[in-house]
Every structure is written in structure tokens, then in C-alpha cells.
Design a protein around this motif. Structure first.
Motif, mmCIF file in Angstrom:
data_model
loop_
_atom_site.group_PDB
_atom_site.id
_atom_site.type_symbol
_atom_site.label_atom_id
_atom_site.label_comp_id
_atom_site.label_asym_id
_atom_site.label_seq_id
_atom_site.Cartn_x
_atom_site.Cartn_y
_atom_site.Cartn_z
ATOM 1 N N ALA A 29 32.920 44.140 -22.314
ATOM 2 C CA ALA A 29 34.311 43.897 -22.587
ATOM 3 C C ALA A 29 33.079 42.805 -23.190
ATOM 4 C CB ALA A 29 34.505 42.734 -21.878
ATOM 5 N N GLU A 30 33.997 42.476 -24.539
ATOM 6 C CA GLU A 30 32.943 41.789 -25.871
ATOM 7 C C GLU A 30 34.352 40.901 -26.176
ATOM 8 O OE1 GLU A 30 32.423 44.007 -29.890
ATOM 9 O OE2 GLU A 30 31.356 45.437 -28.114
ATOM 10 N N GLY A 31 33.950 39.738 -27.194
ATOM 11 C CA GLY A 31 34.632 38.657 -27.812
ATOM 12 C C GLY A 31 33.929 37.446 -27.899
ATOM 13 N N PRO A 32 35.054 36.718 -29.045
ATOM 14 C CA PRO A 32 34.408 35.151 -29.313
ATOM 15 C C PRO A 32 34.691 34.225 -29.259
ATOM 16 C CG PRO A 32 36.861 35.568 -30.074
ATOM 17 C CD PRO A 32 37.002 36.761 -29.489
ATOM 18 N N GLU A 33 34.389 34.272 -27.021
ATOM 19 C CA GLU A 33 35.163 33.256 -26.515
ATOM 20 C C GLU A 33 34.833 34.145 -25.517
ATOM 21 O OE1 GLU A 33 38.989 31.688 -26.185
ATOM 22 O OE2 GLU A 33 39.505 31.280 -28.102
ATOM 23 N N ARG A 34 33.931 33.471 -24.332
ATOM 24 C CA ARG A 34 33.163 33.477 -23.134
ATOM 25 C C ARG A 34 34.439 33.831 -22.360
ATOM 26 N NH1 ARG A 34 30.655 31.849 -18.443
ATOM 27 N NH2 ARG A 34 28.443 32.201 -17.895
ATOM 28 N N SER A 35 34.945 32.564 -21.781
ATOM 29 C CA SER A 35 35.724 32.787 -21.062
ATOM 30 C C SER A 35 36.753 34.088 -21.148
ATOM 31 C CB SER A 35 36.345 31.694 -20.198
ATOM 32 O OG SER A 35 37.222 31.135 -22.214
ATOM 33 N N SER A 36 37.101 34.179 -22.228
ATOM 34 C CA SER A 36 38.198 35.252 -22.258
ATOM 35 C C SER A 36 37.327 36.576 -21.730
ATOM 36 C CB SER A 36 39.531 35.406 -23.495
ATOM 37 O OG SER A 36 38.085 35.469 -24.527
ATOM 38 N N VAL A 37 36.185 36.708 -22.460
ATOM 39 C CA VAL A 37 35.484 37.581 -21.986
ATOM 40 C C VAL A 37 35.178 38.380 -20.813
ATOM 41 C CG1 VAL A 37 33.198 39.002 -22.451
ATOM 42 C CG2 VAL A 37 34.047 37.789 -25.064
ATOM 43 N N VAL A 38 34.917 37.260 -20.321
ATOM 44 C CA VAL A 38 34.741 37.342 -18.817
ATOM 45 C C VAL A 38 36.107 37.537 -17.961
ATOM 46 C CG1 VAL A 38 34.315 35.939 -16.767
ATOM 47 C CG2 VAL A 38 32.379 35.226 -18.159
ATOM 48 N N ASP A 39 37.388 36.752 -18.416
ATOM 49 C CA ASP A 39 38.659 37.413 -17.896
ATOM 50 C C ASP A 39 38.353 38.611 -17.558
ATOM 51 O OD1 ASP A 39 38.328 34.558 -16.708
ATOM 52 O OD2 ASP A 39 40.031 34.232 -18.587
ATOM 53 N N GLN A 40 38.495 39.599 -18.821
ATOM 54 C CA GLN A 40 38.913 40.663 -19.576
ATOM 55 C C GLN A 40 37.420 41.772 -19.084
ATOM 56 O OE1 GLN A 40 38.003 41.376 -23.443
ATOM 57 N NE2 GLN A 40 38.956 43.415 -23.563
ATOM 58 N N VAL A 41 36.794 41.720 -18.743
ATOM 59 C CA VAL A 41 35.854 42.484 -17.973
ATOM 60 C C VAL A 41 35.825 42.257 -16.121
ATOM 61 C CG1 VAL A 41 33.536 41.279 -17.183
ATOM 62 C CG2 VAL A 41 33.253 43.158 -17.349
ATOM 63 N N MET A 42 36.412 41.141 -16.096
ATOM 64 C CA MET A 42 36.735 41.279 -14.168
ATOM 65 C C MET A 42 38.034 42.157 -13.937
ATOM 66 S SD MET A 42 34.344 39.381 -12.933
ATOM 67 C CE MET A 42 34.541 38.644 -11.018
ATOM 68 N N ARG A 43 38.953 41.991 -14.971
ATOM 69 C CA ARG A 43 40.284 42.012 -15.316
ATOM 70 C C ARG A 43 40.220 44.243 -14.898
ATOM 71 N NH1 ARG A 43 42.975 43.961 -18.825
ATOM 72 N NH2 ARG A 43 41.597 43.344 -20.650
ATOM 73 N N LEU A 44 38.858 44.451 -16.173
ATOM 74 C CA LEU A 44 39.122 46.071 -16.108
ATOM 75 C C LEU A 44 38.236 46.243 -15.511
ATOM 76 C CD1 LEU A 44 37.985 46.248 -20.093
ATOM 77 C CD2 LEU A 44 39.512 46.472 -19.239
ATOM 78 N N THR A 45 37.261 45.740 -14.355
ATOM 79 C CA THR A 45 36.819 45.708 -14.091
ATOM 80 C C THR A 45 37.119 46.111 -11.679
ATOM 81 O OG1 THR A 45 34.212 45.062 -14.375
ATOM 82 C CG2 THR A 45 34.258 45.821 -11.408
ATOM 83 N N GLU A 46 38.335 45.413 -11.954
ATOM 84 C CA GLU A 46 39.373 45.876 -11.245
ATOM 85 C C GLU A 46 39.115 46.933 -10.726
ATOM 86 O OE1 GLU A 46 42.760 43.118 -8.231
ATOM 87 O OE2 GLU A 46 42.232 42.454 -10.652
ATOM 88 N N PRO A 47 40.669 47.477 -11.539
ATOM 89 C CA PRO A 47 40.278 49.368 -10.528
ATOM 90 C C PRO A 47 39.435 49.891 -11.065
ATOM 91 C CG PRO A 47 41.083 48.435 -13.232
ATOM 92 C CD PRO A 47 40.579 47.434 -12.816
#
Length: 222
Positions: A29-47
Motif C-alpha cells: 500500500a502507499e499514500g501520503p500519510e504513514r498511519s493510513s498506509v499502515v492501516d491499509q496494508v494491514m487491512r489488505l493483508t488480513e484476507p
């Protein structure tokens, strides 16, 4: 001519179908904010992780691993040569080992369209038990080839039996002073090695795995 030193090499190889396939999958995942990018990659990894553990519970997946979250930041340049705001990149790598090629193909077909998922290499290999057994068998066959070659040289010289003096992996036998006769077969491969059947591209109909051995041996022909 009562006694001659004969030095030879013996080679052998076995070709077998792989028993296991380990696939690597990255979630990014990538984006302008570190926290949102971390949350996104964690969410995408879960399934992805859930799909692996479900197959592990059913016996389709033999083993699996997951790396820790990796985060980095880069400040790109625009076309005017100015540094822009940081862009954050986060990733998690997972590996899963399958015993069945069709199950591997089905799983990859399932997860590859998911957001953020990148399917990487597939490493085809044997179980440690099979690999160790084949290495022993191939090494023994290579020794047998060396004995047969030494005997052939001795017979050609009109001599009888050959008595082993030294045997070793390639390069470990020290050279001796010049002898009236020295036989050496063509070298091929390493002393004892199994080919890595993995590659940078995915391959669901793997080639056979090659286990090869080469030994050097020194005999006295009498």
C-alpha cells in the motif's frame, strides 16, 4: 609395469518431480500519510492471511510464514525539480508451501486480483527427507562410476584389480607427482549439489529437479 596410480572422476545425476511448491506473495500500500498506509496494508493483508490459514487447517498448505510490516518513505521530485511531500510505502510478505500444484494454482488465481496483492516467485523443491536420500543414492552411484572407470583403465593397461586409495569431493584430492599414467574423466557439476528449481517467474508445471554428484578417486591398479 607392476603398479600404476589411476585418478578418475565419477558423476551421476537423478531427475525427480518436485514434491512441494512455496509461493511468495506481497501485500503493498502507499499514500501520503504513514498511519493510513499502515492501516491499509494491514487491512489488505488480513484476507490473504485468512485464506492461507484456512488452507493450512484443511491440509492443503503444509507450512506458511509472514514477515513483519515494512514501511519506508520517499520524497519524489516534480518536473520542475522540486521535492514533493513524502510518499509512504508499506508491505507485508507471506509465503505458503503447497503439496499439490493444482491447489497452488487455484489459490493464486483467487488472491492475485485482490487489491494490493502481488504474486512473486514459486520455489519448487523436495522434502528434506527425499532430498537427503537422493543425495546419498546419487553420491553412491558416482562412486560406482569412478570405480568402473578406474577398472577400465587398469584393464586397458593389462592390469588386474584396482585398490582404492583416496576418494573425495571435487578439488579435495591433492595432486601427486607425475605418474606413468593418470586417468581423469570430464568434470561436470559440483561435488554434491541439488539444482534449485525455483525462478523469478511463476511456473505451475515445473521441470524436474536435478540432484547431481561428482567425486574424485585415486586407485592403485595392479
Amino acid at each position: 609395469m607392476s603398479e600404476v596410480t589411476v585418478t578418475v572422476r565419477g558423476e551421476h545425476e537423478a531427475r525427480v518431480a518436485p514434491e512441494r511448491a512455496t509461493v511468495r506473495v506481497s501485500v503493498r500500500a502507499e499514500g501520503p500519510e504513514r498511519s493510513s498506509v499502515v492501516d491499509q496494508v494491514m487491512r489488505l493483508t488480513e484476507p490473504v492471511r485468512d485464506s492461507i490459514t484456512a488452507r493450512k487447517d484443511s491440509g492443503t498448505v503444509i507450512d506458511w510464514t509472514s514477515t513483519r510490516l515494512s514501511v519506508r518513505a520517499e520524497r519524489p521530485w516534480n518536473n520542475e525539480g522540486k521535492r514533493l511531500a513524502p510518499v509512504y510505502y508499506a508491505s507485508i510478505d507471506l509465503t505458503a508451501t503447497f503439496a499439490d500444484t493444482s491447489e497452488l494454482s487455484l489459490w493464486v488465481s483467487d488472491v492475485s486480483p485482490w487489491d494490493g496483492v502481488e504474486v512473486g516467485w514459486v520455489n519448487w523443491h523436495l522434502t528434506p527427507e527425499t532430498n537427503a536420500r537422493l543425495e546419498r543414492e546419487v553420491a553412491a552411484e558416482a562412486v560406482g562410476v569412478a570405480v568402473a572407470r578406474a577398472q577400465a583403465y587398469a584393464t586397458a593397461l593389462g592390469l588386474g584389480e584396482v585398490v582404492p586409495v583416496e576418494i573425495a569431493d571435487v578439488g579435495l584430492i591433492a595432486p601427486t607427482p607425475a605418474q606413468p599414467f593418470s586417468g581423469m574423466a570430464k568434470a561436470r557439476g559440483a561435488a554434491l549439489a541439488s539444482a534449485d528449481a525455483g525462478s523469478s517467474s511463476m511456473e505451475y508445471e515445473p521441470d524436474e529437479i536435478v540432484i547431481s554428484a561428482t567425486v574424485e578417486a585415486r586407485f592403485l591398479a595392479r
